[in-house]
Design a protein around this motif. Structure first.
Motif, PDB file in Angstrom:
ATOM      1  N   THR A  50       0.831  -1.200   0.000  1.00  0.00           N
ATOM      2  CA  THR A  50       0.000   0.000   0.000  1.00  0.00           C
ATOM      3  C   THR A  50       0.868   1.254   0.000  1.00  0.00           C
ATOM      4  O   THR A  50       0.622   2.202  -0.749  1.00  0.00           O
ATOM      5  CB  THR A  50      -0.901   0.019   1.239  1.00  0.00           C
ATOM      6  OG1 THR A  50      -1.546  -1.243   1.328  1.00  0.00           O
ATOM      7  CG2 THR A  50      -1.932   1.112   1.121  1.00  0.00           C
ATOM      8  N   ALA A  51       1.904   1.212   0.852  1.00  0.00           N
ATOM      9  CA  ALA A  51       2.777   2.393   0.922  1.00  0.00           C
ATOM     10  C   ALA A  51       3.384   2.674  -0.437  1.00  0.00           C
ATOM     11  O   ALA A  51       3.406   3.811  -0.907  1.00  0.00           O
ATOM     12  CB  ALA A  51       3.875   2.159   1.953  1.00  0.00           C
ATOM     13  N   ALA A 113      10.163   3.008   9.954  1.00  0.00           N
ATOM     14  CA  ALA A 113       9.346   2.034   9.236  1.00  0.00           C
ATOM     15  C   ALA A 113       8.667   1.081  10.206  1.00  0.00           C
ATOM     16  O   ALA A 113       7.465   0.772  10.087  1.00  0.00           O
ATOM     17  CB  ALA A 113      10.223   1.281   8.236  1.00  0.00           C
ATOM     18  N   ALA A 114       9.436   0.639  11.189  1.00  0.00           N
ATOM     19  CA  ALA A 114       8.916  -0.381  12.086  1.00  0.00           C
ATOM     20  C   ALA A 114       7.760   0.149  12.925  1.00  0.00           C
ATOM     21  O   ALA A 114       6.725  -0.514  13.077  1.00  0.00           O
ATOM     22  CB  ALA A 114      10.039  -0.877  12.994  1.00  0.00           C
ATOM     23  N   MET A 115       7.902   1.352  13.464  1.00  0.00           N
ATOM     24  CA  MET A 115       6.850   1.898  14.313  1.00  0.00           C
ATOM     25  C   MET A 115       5.584   2.156  13.508  1.00  0.00           C
ATOM     26  O   MET A 115       4.469   1.988  14.001  1.00  0.00           O
ATOM     27  CB  MET A 115       7.333   3.193  14.979  1.00  0.00           C
ATOM     28  CG  MET A 115       8.322   2.940  16.085  1.00  0.00           C
ATOM     29  SD  MET A 115       7.666   1.792  17.309  1.00  0.00           S
ATOM     30  CE  MET A 115       9.034   0.700  17.504  1.00  0.00           C
ATOM     31  N   ALA A 116       5.774   2.542  12.248  1.00  0.00           N
ATOM     32  CA  ALA A 116       4.605   2.758  11.405  1.00  0.00           C
ATOM     33  C   ALA A 116       3.855   1.450  11.210  1.00  0.00           C
ATOM     34  O   ALA A 116       2.616   1.395  11.283  1.00  0.00           O
ATOM     35  CB  ALA A 116       5.042   3.339  10.064  1.00  0.00           C
ATOM     36  N   MET A 277      18.123   3.098   0.848  1.00  0.00           N
ATOM     37  CA  MET A 277      17.040   2.481   1.608  1.00  0.00           C
ATOM     38  C   MET A 277      16.791   3.187   2.929  1.00  0.00           C
ATOM     39  O   MET A 277      15.723   3.055   3.511  1.00  0.00           O
ATOM     40  CB  MET A 277      17.353   0.994   1.848  1.00  0.00           C
ATOM     41  CG  MET A 277      16.550   0.025   0.993  1.00  0.00           C
ATOM     42  SD  MET A 277      15.074   0.634   0.171  1.00  0.00           S
ATOM     43  CE  MET A 277      13.822   0.170   1.335  1.00  0.00           C
ATOM     44  N   ARG A 278      17.775   3.910   3.445  1.00  0.00           N
ATOM     45  CA  ARG A 278      17.517   4.663   4.674  1.00  0.00           C
ATOM     46  C   ARG A 278      16.412   5.670   4.418  1.00  0.00           C
ATOM     47  O   ARG A 278      15.433   5.757   5.148  1.00  0.00           O
ATOM     48  CB  ARG A 278      18.775   5.389   5.122  1.00  0.00           C
ATOM     49  CG  ARG A 278      19.861   4.457   5.565  1.00  0.00           C
ATOM     50  CD  ARG A 278      20.927   5.202   6.352  1.00  0.00           C
ATOM     51  NE  ARG A 278      22.076   4.333   6.500  1.00  0.00           N
ATOM     52  CZ  ARG A 278      23.176   4.431   5.777  1.00  0.00           C
ATOM     53  NH1 ARG A 278      23.299   5.377   4.897  1.00  0.00           N
ATOM     54  NH2 ARG A 278      24.167   3.582   5.959  1.00  0.00           N
ATOM     55  N   PHE A 279      16.588   6.385   3.329  1.00  0.00           N
ATOM     56  CA  PHE A 279      15.535   7.314   2.937  1.00  0.00           C
ATOM     57  C   PHE A 279      14.255   6.550   2.645  1.00  0.00           C
ATOM     58  O   PHE A 279      13.166   6.962   3.027  1.00  0.00           O
ATOM     59  CB  PHE A 279      15.982   8.090   1.703  1.00  0.00           C
ATOM     60  CG  PHE A 279      14.882   8.814   1.004  1.00  0.00           C
ATOM     61  CD1 PHE A 279      14.349   9.971   1.536  1.00  0.00           C
ATOM     62  CD2 PHE A 279      14.341   8.308  -0.167  1.00  0.00           C
ATOM     63  CE1 PHE A 279      13.324  10.621   0.899  1.00  0.00           C
ATOM     64  CE2 PHE A 279      13.306   8.955  -0.803  1.00  0.00           C
ATOM     65  CZ  PHE A 279      12.799  10.118  -0.273  1.00  0.00           C
ATOM     66  N   GLY A 280      14.425   5.395   1.983  1.00  0.00           N
ATOM     67  CA  GLY A 280      13.264   4.593   1.605  1.00  0.00           C
ATOM     68  C   GLY A 280      12.433   4.217   2.817  1.00  0.00           C
ATOM     69  O   GLY A 280      11.203   4.232   2.771  1.00  0.00           O
ATOM     70  N   MET A 281      13.086   3.901   3.926  1.00  0.00           N
ATOM     71  CA  MET A 281      12.340   3.477   5.114  1.00  0.00           C
ATOM     72  C   MET A 281      11.581   4.645   5.720  1.00  0.00           C
ATOM     73  O   MET A 281      10.453   4.478   6.178  1.00  0.00           O
ATOM     74  CB  MET A 281      13.288   2.839   6.111  1.00  0.00           C
ATOM     75  CG  MET A 281      13.617   1.418   5.683  1.00  0.00           C
ATOM     76  SD  MET A 281      14.547   0.512   6.875  1.00  0.00           S
ATOM     77  CE  MET A 281      16.131   1.255   6.705  1.00  0.00           C
ATOM     78  N   PHE A 283      10.422   7.013   4.012  1.00  0.00           N
ATOM     79  CA  PHE A 283       9.367   7.246   3.035  1.00  0.00           C
ATOM     80  C   PHE A 283       8.224   6.267   3.260  1.00  0.00           C
ATOM     81  O   PHE A 283       7.056   6.651   3.342  1.00  0.00           O
ATOM     82  CB  PHE A 283       9.978   7.058   1.645  1.00  0.00           C
ATOM     83  CG  PHE A 283       9.413   7.962   0.617  1.00  0.00           C
ATOM     84  CD1 PHE A 283       9.390   9.327   0.824  1.00  0.00           C
ATOM     85  CD2 PHE A 283       8.904   7.454  -0.561  1.00  0.00           C
ATOM     86  CE1 PHE A 283       8.867  10.169  -0.117  1.00  0.00           C
ATOM     87  CE2 PHE A 283       8.385   8.290  -1.501  1.00  0.00           C
ATOM     88  CZ  PHE A 283       8.359   9.647  -1.299  1.00  0.00           C
ATOM     89  N   VAL A 284       8.609   5.000   3.423  1.00  0.00           N
ATOM     90  CA  VAL A 284       7.615   3.958   3.675  1.00  0.00           C
ATOM     91  C   VAL A 284       6.868   4.268   4.968  1.00  0.00           C
ATOM     92  O   VAL A 284       5.639   4.224   5.033  1.00  0.00           O
ATOM     93  CB  VAL A 284       8.320   2.584   3.748  1.00  0.00           C
ATOM     94  CG1 VAL A 284       7.413   1.551   4.380  1.00  0.00           C
ATOM     95  CG2 VAL A 284       8.740   2.158   2.361  1.00  0.00           C
ATOM     96  N   GLY A 285       7.643   4.643   5.976  1.00  0.00           N
ATOM     97  CA  GLY A 285       7.022   4.950   7.268  1.00  0.00           C
ATOM     98  C   GLY A 285       6.009   6.066   7.135  1.00  0.00           C
ATOM     99  O   GLY A 285       4.891   5.990   7.672  1.00  0.00           O
ATOM    100  N   GLU A 286       6.349   7.090   6.386  1.00  0.00           N
ATOM    101  CA  GLU A 286       5.444   8.225   6.263  1.00  0.00           C
ATOM    102  C   GLU A 286       4.126   7.805   5.615  1.00  0.00           C
ATOM    103  O   GLU A 286       3.049   8.189   6.064  1.00  0.00           O
ATOM    104  CB  GLU A 286       6.126   9.314   5.421  1.00  0.00           C
ATOM    105  CG  GLU A 286       5.341  10.602   5.383  1.00  0.00           C
ATOM    106  CD  GLU A 286       5.998  11.635   4.494  1.00  0.00           C
ATOM    107  OE1 GLU A 286       7.240  11.716   4.515  1.00  0.00           O
ATOM    108  OE2 GLU A 286       5.281  12.333   3.767  1.00  0.00           O
ATOM    109  N   TYR A 287       4.261   7.010   4.580  1.00  0.00           N
ATOM    110  CA  TYR A 287       3.030   6.628   3.873  1.00  0.00           C
ATOM    111  C   TYR A 287       2.206   5.628   4.676  1.00  0.00           C
ATOM    112  O   TYR A 287       0.984   5.657   4.664  1.00  0.00           O
ATOM    113  CB  TYR A 287       3.362   6.109   2.479  1.00  0.00           C
ATOM    114  CG  TYR A 287       3.588   7.269   1.537  1.00  0.00           C
ATOM    115  CD1 TYR A 287       2.508   7.881   0.920  1.00  0.00           C
ATOM    116  CD2 TYR A 287       4.856   7.799   1.339  1.00  0.00           C
ATOM    117  CE1 TYR A 287       2.684   8.978   0.104  1.00  0.00           C
ATOM    118  CE2 TYR A 287       5.045   8.896   0.532  1.00  0.00           C
ATOM    119  CZ  TYR A 287       3.952   9.484  -0.094  1.00  0.00           C
ATOM    120  OH  TYR A 287       4.131  10.577  -0.885  1.00  0.00           O
ATOM    121  N   ILE A 288       2.877   4.738   5.445  1.00  0.00           N
ATOM    122  CA  ILE A 288       2.116   3.824   6.297  1.00  0.00           C
ATOM    123  C   ILE A 288       1.423   4.618   7.393  1.00  0.00           C
ATOM    124  O   ILE A 288       0.279   4.340   7.766  1.00  0.00           O
ATOM    125  CB  ILE A 288       3.041   2.745   6.882  1.00  0.00           C
ATOM    126  CG1 ILE A 288       3.542   1.854   5.751  1.00  0.00           C
ATOM    127  CG2 ILE A 288       2.312   1.918   7.920  1.00  0.00           C
ATOM    128  CD1 ILE A 288       4.521   0.818   6.191  1.00  0.00           C
TER     129      ILE A 288
END
Lengths: 373, 177, 642
Positions: A50-51, A113-116, A277-281, A283-288
Motif C-alpha cells: 500500500t505504501a 518504518a517499524a513503528m509505522a 534504503m535509509r531514505f526509503g524506510m 518514506f515507507v514509514g510516512e506513507y504507512i
C-alpha cells in the motif's frame, strides 16, 4: 534493505507475542500464535505494498491536479512505477555523512518504518468472527466460548487506541534521532521542528480522539465501531473529526504541515543525509502512517467496517473499511496539493491556540452530553 | 477562512476532473507551424542532384559560425551537383545554431532550408554536429558519393534522414530513438 | 593637405576633389588621387605595370577637358583640377559596370574569387542596381580550362583588363598569354593554345582582378572569410620573399604574395608559392620516439630531450666531446642556429659543427655586399651560370626588370668564366654586380678581383641554399667560423667530413637538426646514421633521420614557429606563427635545443623564445643590431674595399 528485513522479522515476531498476550483468555495458545503470525505477515505485505502504491497515487493525484498525466511509462498506466522506484532505492549508493552517530543513524530509519507498521496492530478491519463453538458472535460479543474467535486485527487489545497513541509517539524518536545522528544542520533543524510539532499536535490528536471514546465508553476499537451501529460518530463529533484530520496531517508531516522536511528551507529536513534504503524506510514509514491515521479516523468516526448505507451488506466489512480509508487518504492527498506550507509560528499558534482549546471544549461538551444521557 | 480553504479545494478538484494538457511527446506531437525553423534540410533537384554548390555563403551569413563547408570540384562524369563545385563536407553544429534562418536567406540555389523538425536531442554530443548525410534529403536509389577527403566514411544514419518540409509531422516513436 | 617637398624636381600641385596635393612631375593622376586620399576604382591599372587604360573604370573629370580622362594613364600637370565624385563620373561608372557585367556569368557562388573580387566590390559600390541584359542572352566561352597543372582559366569571367597579358609581357617577358579574336568574342588564351609554362604562373591569379585565372591548388578550398592571414617569409629559398600565409582549419591553403619592393617586388615563384602542401603533410612527425634504454617507445618531447641529453653526456664522458658532431640545417631560424651553435661549442664542446655538406673556407660578408634591389642600379650585372636563378627564381624577375625597365645590361656568363676576358669587355662602369651561387663563389671572387681595377665599384651577391643558409653562416654554424665570420677557437670537421668520420666509426654521437633535404638525399648520411652509437634527431619530416634516430624529437614546421631568417643578401626578416599551436603540437626547436643544453649543464640566460634569443644574437653579433624588422645586417667588412 537488510535493516528492513531484520526489522520486519522483529516486528513479525513481536506482533504474535503481543497477540498472544492480548488474547490471554485464549485456549489454544499455539494456534493463536500461528494465526497471529499469518496475520502479521499479511499486514506487513499489505501495508508495504500500500505504501508503495500510495506514492504512485500521490504522484498521479498531484499530476492531475496540475493538469498533467503523472507517471505512465513503467508498466500499463505506470503501475509498475513503485517497483522501479524500489529497485532504484535499493541499488542506490547509501552515502552517509562523516561524524554521524553510526548506531543511531542506522537505527532511526528502521525505527520509522517499524513503528509505522507496529501502529497498525490493533486496528480492526472487520468485526470478530466466531468459528465453531456456540451462539456465534453477537454484534457486541467479542468472545466466542467453545469456538475460535477470529479477530480482524493483529493484537486484540482492550486499550487498542492507547496502544496506537503510544506507538506513534515512539515514531517521533525515529525522526528526532535520525536528524540528530546525521550531524548535519539541516537534519538537526528538521528534527527539532519535527519534535516540537509532533509534541504540539500529539495533544490535539489525543483530545480529538477522546470524544468518540467518551461516546463509546471504551478504548477497545472494536467496541468503538460497534457503538457507531446506529449513527457514525462523525455526525456526533464533527468538530473532533476535523480536529483529528488536521492534527493527523501534522502528525504525518504532510503539507500544509511538512515543516520538518521543508524542502525550500532545509534541503530535505531530518532525512537530508539519508540516501538509498535509509531514505526509503522513512518514506515507507510516512506513507504507512498516512494509512494508519486514515484507518483510525475511519474506526473512530466513520463506522469502521460498517456499510455506508443500511441496505448494503455488512459482511463486506473489510471492503467498506478500506474504501473509507481510501477516501480519507485521497482527501489528505487533495489537501496536500491544494494548500501551501504554514509559517512555523502559525503552525504553533494553530496547534496550541486553536486546536487544543477546541479539543478541550469538545471534550467538555461531550462529557456533559454523556453525563446527561 | 473556511470559504477560502474550500475554494482552494474546489479549484484543485476542478483541475483534477479536467483533461490534462500533457502531450505524450514522442508518440504525439504538436503540429509544427508551416514556417517554423527547425533542423536544416539540404535539398535536391528533381533529378537527384544536390542543390548545394558548396559556395559557403551560408557559413558566411551565419551569425554564430556553426556551419562548416568544404567544397570540392565535381567529377563531370559523376556530378554531385550541377556545375563545377559541390560541398564535399557540410556540417552544422546543431547545438550552436540559433535557427535564425540566415543561411536559407543567403543560399543562392535554395539548397538549404530550415525544416519542421524541432526535436534534436541526442545522447552523444558529436551526433549533434549534423553531417551532410544527415541533412540531405533522402533520395530513392541515391548512391552516396565518395567520402570527403581526410575523413572516414560516416556510418549510415538513415533514421536521421530528414523528411521533406511538407511531410506530416507525426512520426513513429522509433524516429527519435 | 600638403605633401612634403622632396629635393630634386619641383613638385606639381593639383587638387583632387578640392583637396590640394603636391606630387612629383610625371606622376599619374591615379597615384595623385591615392596620395590625396581619394579612392579611384581600377581594373587594368597595376602598380608594377605600364598603364593601358582599357578598363575605363578610372575615368575622372579633369579641369575643363570636354571628355572624361583615365586617371591611370594621365600624367599630372600643374594646377590640375581632378573631380572623381561628380554625377557625370558616377553615371559613367554605372554604365561601365553594366557593360563589364553584360557577359559576366552569375558564377560568384562557385567562383574562387568570390569575396575578394574587385568586380563584386565595384559592382556593389558603383554598379547599376539591375542588369538590362537577360541572363539567357549572355555570350558563353570556355569554363574551367586548365592552362597548366597550376592555373585554371575561366574565359567567361574575364573582363579583358589585359593585366595577365601585360604581366607576361612586362614582368616575366615570356609573352605566353595573349588576347585572341575580336569584339565580343575577344578572349585571353595562351599563345596558340600551348600549355602555360614558366616558373611564375602563380602570380597570374593575383594580378587577375576577377576570377578568370585561378590557382588549381586552391580551387574550391576556402573562402576569403575562412582564412587567417599571417605575414611571414617564404620557406622556399633564401631569397626571402615576403608572403601571406592563408590558413584554414590548421592547414595552409595558399601562399599569397605581399609587396616588399626591396626583395620580391610583389612576385613569388611557383616553387615557393606551391610549396605549402609540404607543410600540411599528414605524416609529419608529432610524437617523440626513444630507442634508447630499451625498445622503441613514444614519449613527450621534453622527456626525449632529457633522455637525449643523458645519452650525450655519457658519450662525452666516455669518449670526450670530440666524439660528438652537430649538424644543423639551412632551414632553421637564426635563433635556432644560435642555440645550436651554443649547444655544440658552448655546452658539448665539440668543434665538429656544420649546417650543410659542402665546405667553403674563408667565408666573408663581402660576398653578399650587393643588395637585390641594387641590381637595378648596376650598369652591368654578371650572372654566373644557371645556378643563381635555379636557387632563387624570383631573382630572374628582378634581372628582367633591371634590363627592361631600367635599361641595365644583364649578362649571363658561364659558371666559371675567364676573368681576364670579362675584364676586357666590362670596364669603366660605375657599379658592376656579380651574382653567383655559393657553389661558384671562388669563380665570383676571381671575376670580382679581375673587374675591380677597371671599374669604379664591383659588388658581389652570393645566393645561398635553404631558407636561412645565410643566417646559419652568419651565426657560425660552420666548422671553422663562429658567429660573425670570426675564426672559431678550434676548427672542426665540415658536413661531408662529419658523415665520413661517422661512417668510419670515428664519431660516436651525431646530433642532427632537420629537416635537411640535402642530407636526406645523400647516401653517406644513411651510412653515418647506421654506424654512430647515438643519433639525436630533431625534425618534422619522416625520412632517413627519423628512421634511424635513437632519440627522435619532433619540431615545428616553418609556419608554426616564430623567429628570424636572413636572406642571401643579409636581410633579417621575421618569420611568424601562422598555425597556432594546439594540442599535440611539439615545442619549438629553439626550446628543445635549449632544454638539451641545460640538461647537459649549459647556461642559457633568458627564456628560450624568439624575442629574447634575438636580443642575445644582437649582443653577440653587432651587425645584427636593430635589423629584426626586415633590415640588412650592417657588416663592418663592407666598409673595406672589396
Amino acid at each position: 534493505m537488510i535493516a528492513v528485513v531484520g526489522w520486519g522479522a522483529v516486528v513479525g515476531g513481536l506482533q504474535p507475542l503481543v497477540a498472544a498476550i492480548g488474547s490471554a483468555g485464549g485456549v489454544n495458545v499455539p494456534l493463536t500464535f500461528l494465526i497471529a503470525l499469518v496475520k502479521g505477515v499479511l499486514i506487513l505485505f499489505v501495508l508495504l505494498t500500500t505504501a508503495a502504491y500510495l506514492v504512485l497515487a500521490e504522484r498521479k493525484v498531484s499530476a492531475r491536479i496540475q493538469l498533467r498525466l503523472g507517471p505512465n511509462r513503467v508498466g500499463p498506466a505506470g503501475l509498475l512505477q513503485p517497483a522501479a522506484d524500489a529497485v532504484k532505492l535499493i541499488f542506490k549508493e547509501a552515502s552517509a555523512p562523516e561524524g554521524r552517530d553510526r548506531f543511531l543513524f542506522e537505527l532511526a530509519p528502521a525505527l520509522a518504518a517499524a513503528m509505522a507498521l507496529f501502529a497498525f496492530a490493533t486496528i480492526p478491519i472487520n468485526q470478530t468472527i466466531c468459528i465453531g463453538g456456540h451462539g456465534g458472535a453477537g454484534p457486541l460479543s467479542q468472545t466466542c466460548p467453545g469456538g475460535l474467535a477470529l479477530h480482524w486485527d493483529l493484537a486484540h487489545l482492550n486499550i487498542g487506541l492507547l496502544f496506537i497513541l503510544a506507538i506513534t509517539s515512539v515514531g517521533v524518536y525515529s525522526i528526532f534521532l535520525g536528524g540528530w545522528a546525521s550531524n548535519s544542520k539541516y537534519a538537526l533543524l528538521g528534527a527539532l521542528r519535527s519534535s516540537a510539532q509532533l509534541i504540539s499536535y500529539e495533544m490535539a490528536v489525543s483530545f480529538a480522539v477522546i470524544g468518540p471514546v467518551l461516546l463509546a465508553g471504551s478504548l477497545d476499537l472494536e467496541k468503538v465501531v460497534h457503538a457507531q451501529h446506529s449513527l457514525w460518530f462523525v455526525f456526533l463529533q464533527p468538530l473532533a473529526f476535523l480536529l483529528y484530520l488536521t492534527a493527523g496531517l501534522a502528525e504525518t508531516n504532510r503539507l500544509p504541515f511538512d515543516l520538518p522536511e521543508a524542502e525550500g528551507e532545509l534541503g530535505a529536513g531530518y532525512h537530508t543525509e539519508m540516501a538509498g534504503m535509509r531514505f526509503g524506510m522513512y518514506f515507507v514509514g510516512e506513507y504507512i502512517n498516512m494509512v494508519t491515521v486514515a484507518a483510525i479516523a475511519t474506526t473512530l468516526f466513520l463506522g469502521g467496517w460498517m456499510a455506508p448505507v443500511f441496505f448494503l451488506p455488512n459482511w463486506l466489512g473489510p471492503i467498506w473499511f478500506f474504501a473509507k480509508v481510501g477516501l480519507l487518504i485521497f482527501i489528505m492527498l487533495w489537501v496536500r496539493w491544494t494548500y501551501p506550507r504554514l509559517r512555523y509560528d502559525r503552525l504553533m499558534q494553530l496547534g496550541w491556540k486553536v486546536l487544543l482549546p477546541l479539543g478541550l471544549a469538545n471534550i467538555a461538551v461531550t462529557a456533559v452530553f454523556v453525563a446527561l444521557r | 477562512m473556511f470559504r477560502e480553504l474550500i475554494g482552494g479545494l474546489r479549484i484543485t478538484m476542478r483541475n483534477m476532473l479536467s483533461k490534462p494538457v500533457t502531450i505524450q511527446y514522442p508518440e504525439e506531437q504538436r503540429p509544427v507551424p508551416p514556417r517554423a525553423r527547425g533542423r536544416h534540410i539540404l535539398h535536391r533537384y528533381d533529378n537527384g542532384l544536390e542543390k548545394c554548390i558548396g559556395c559557403e555563403l551560408c557559413a558566411g551569413a551565419c551569425p554564430v559560425g556553426c556551419i562548416y563547408v568544404l567544397a570540392a570540384a565535381n567529377d563531370p562524369a559523376h556530378p554531385v551537383s550541377p556545375g563545377e563545385r559541390y560541398a564535399a563536407r557540410y556540417e552544422i553544429n546543431l547545438v550552436r545554431c540559433i535557427y535564425c534562418g540566415y543561411c536559407a536567406e543567403a543560399c543562392p540555389t535554395e539548397a538549404i532550408t530550415l525544416g519542421p523538425r524541432l526535436d534534436l536531442a541526442d545522447y552523444k554530443r558529436e551526433r549533434l554536429v549534423a553531417t551532410k548525410e544527415d541533412l540531405l534529403e533522402s533520395w530513392p536509389g541515391f548512391r552516396p558519393t565518395a567520402a570527403a577527403p581526410g575523413r572516414p566514411d560516416p556510418a549510415p544514419r538513415s533514421e536521421l534522414a530528414a523528411p521533406s518540409p511538407t511531410a506530416p509531422v507525426a512520426r513513429s516513436a522509433t524516429d527519435t530513438a | 593637405m600638403t605633401a612634403e617637398v622632396q629635393p630634386g624636381p619641383q613638385p606639381v600641385t593639383l587638387t583632387v576633389d578640392g583637396r590640394a596635393v603636391a606630387v612629383e612631375p610625371g606622376t599619374l593622376v591615379w597615384d595623385a588621387c591615392e596620395k590625396a586620399g581619394v579612392f579611384v576604382p581600377v581594373y587594368c591599372a597595376h602598380r608594377k605595370m605600364e598603364p593601358v587604360a582599357v578598363c575605363r573604370m578610372c575615368l575622372v573629370e579633369i579641369g575643363t577637358m570636354p571628355k572624361l580622362q583615365p586617371a591611370c594613364a594621365t600624367v599630372v600637370q600643374e594646377g590640375m583640377e581632378v573631380r572623381t565624385q561628380t554625377d557625370r563620373v558616377r553615371r559613367f561608372r554605372e554604365g561601365n559596370m553594366e557593360f563589364l557585367l553584360v557577359n559576366h556569368p552569375l558564377d560568384c557562388p562557385v567562383c574562387d574569387r568570390g569575396g575578394e573580387c574587385d568586380l563584386q566590390d565595384f559592382a556593389q559600390r558603383y554598379g547599376p542596381p539591375r542588369s538590362r541584359v537577360p541572363i539567357t542572352g549572355k555570350v558563353h566561352f570556355d569554363k574551367a580550362r586548365a592552362l597548366s597543372d597550376k592555373i585554371t582559366l575561366d574565359q567567361e569571367r574575364c573582363i579583358l583588363c589585359w593585366r595577365c597579358v601585360r604581366y607576361c609581357d612586362e614582368i616575366t617577358g615570356d609573352r605566353s598569354i595573349v588576347l585572341q579574336e575580336r569584339a565580343v568574342h575577344t578572349v585571353i588564351d595562351t599563345f596558340e593554345g600551348r600549355p602555360l609554362t614558366g616558373e611564375f604562373q602563380g602570380n597570374l591569379p593575383e594580378v587577375c582582378p576577377v576570377g578568370a585565372l585561378t590557382h588549381t591548388a586552391y580551387r574550391f578550398r576556402a573562402r576569403p572569410w575562412d582564412l587567417q592571414r599571417t605575414v611571414s617569409i617564404c620557406p622556399g629559398c633564401s631569397y626571402g620573399c615576403t608572403l601571406g600565409v592563408d590558413s584554414r582549419d590548421d592547414e595552409v591553403v595558399r601562399f599569397v604574395s605581399q609587396d616588399n619592393p626591396e626583395v620580391d617586388d610583389s612576385w613569388l615563384c611557383d616553387r615557393g608559392r606551391y610549396s605549402f602542401p609540404e607543410l600540411n603533410r599528414s605524416d609529419r612527425i608529432r610524437a617523440a620516439e626513444l630507442r634508447l634504454e630499451g625498445p622503441l617507445r613514444q614519449v613527450p618531447a621534453l622527456e626525449a630531450t632529457a633522455a637525449a641529453a643523458r645519452a650525450l653526456a655519457l658519450v662525452v664522458e666516455q669518449s670526450g666531446p670530440g666524439a660528438v658532431a652537430v649538424l644543423g640545417t639551412p632551414a632553421m631560424t637564426n635563433e635556432e642556429a644560435f642555440a645550436l651553435q651554443w649547444l655544440a661549442r658552448g655546452v658539448i664542446g665539440t668543434p665538429h659543427l656544420d649546417h650543410q655538406l659542402a665546405e667553403w673556407p674563408g667565408l666573408d660578408p663581402v660576398e653578399f655586399r650587393l643588395a637585390v634591389a641594387d641590381l637595378e642600379r648596376c650598369d652591368t650585372v654578371l650572372v654566373l651560370g644557371e645556378r643563381p636563378e635555379l636557387a632563387t627564381p624570383v631573382l630572374s624577375l628582378r634581372l628582367y626588370k633591371a634590363e627592361r625597365k631600367r635599361g641595365r645590361e644583364v649578362r649571363r656568363v658561364a659558371a666559371d668564366p675567364d676573368p681576364a676576358e670579362l675584364a676586357r669587355t666590362v670596364r669603366d662602369r660605375q657599379l658592376v654586380g656579380v651574382v653567383a651561387h655559393e657553389g661558384d663563389r671562388d669563380a665570383a671572387l676571381r671575376v670580382a678581383a679581375a673587374l675591380a681595377p677597371v671599374n669604379r665599384e664591383v659588388r658581389r651577391l652570393t645566393l645561398t641554399e635553404g631558407m636561412n643558409g645565410r643566417g646559419c653562416k652568419d651565426l657560425g654554424l660552420l666548422p671553422d667560423l663562429g658567429p660573425g665570420y670570426v675564426a672559431a677557437p678550434a676548427a672542426g670537421m665540415g658536413g661531408r667530413a662529419i658523415l665520413g668520420a661517422a661512417a668510419a666509426g670515428r664519431l660516436r654521437a651525431l646530433v642532427v637538426v632537420g629537416p635537411n633535404p640535402e642530407l636526406e638525399a645523400d647516401p653517406a648520411f644513411e651510412a653515418a646514421c647506421q654506424r654512430v652509437a647515438l643519433l639525436v634527431g630533431v625534425t618534422t619530416v619522416p625520412g632517413v633521420l627519423s628512421r634511424h634516430a635513437h632519440a627522435l624529437i619532433p619540431g615545428r614546421t616553418a609556419v608554426e614557429k616564430a623567429g628570424t631568417v636572413t636572406s642571401s643578401e643579409g636581410r633579417v626578416q621575421p618569420v611568424r606563427v601562422a598555425l597556432q599551436p594546439r594540442f599535440g603540437t611539439p615545442p619549438p626547436e629553439l626550446r628543445l635545443l635549449v632544454e638539451i643544453g641545460r640538461e647537459l649543464g649549459g647556461r642559457w640566460t633568458g627564456e628560450p623564445r624568439a624575442t629574447p634569443t634575438f636580443a642575445a644574437i644582437e649582443a653577440a653579433l653587432p651587425a645584427y643590431r636593430g635589423t629584426r624588422g626586415g633590415l640588412r645586417a650592417a657588416w663592418p667588412q663592407w666598409e673595406r674595399p672589396a
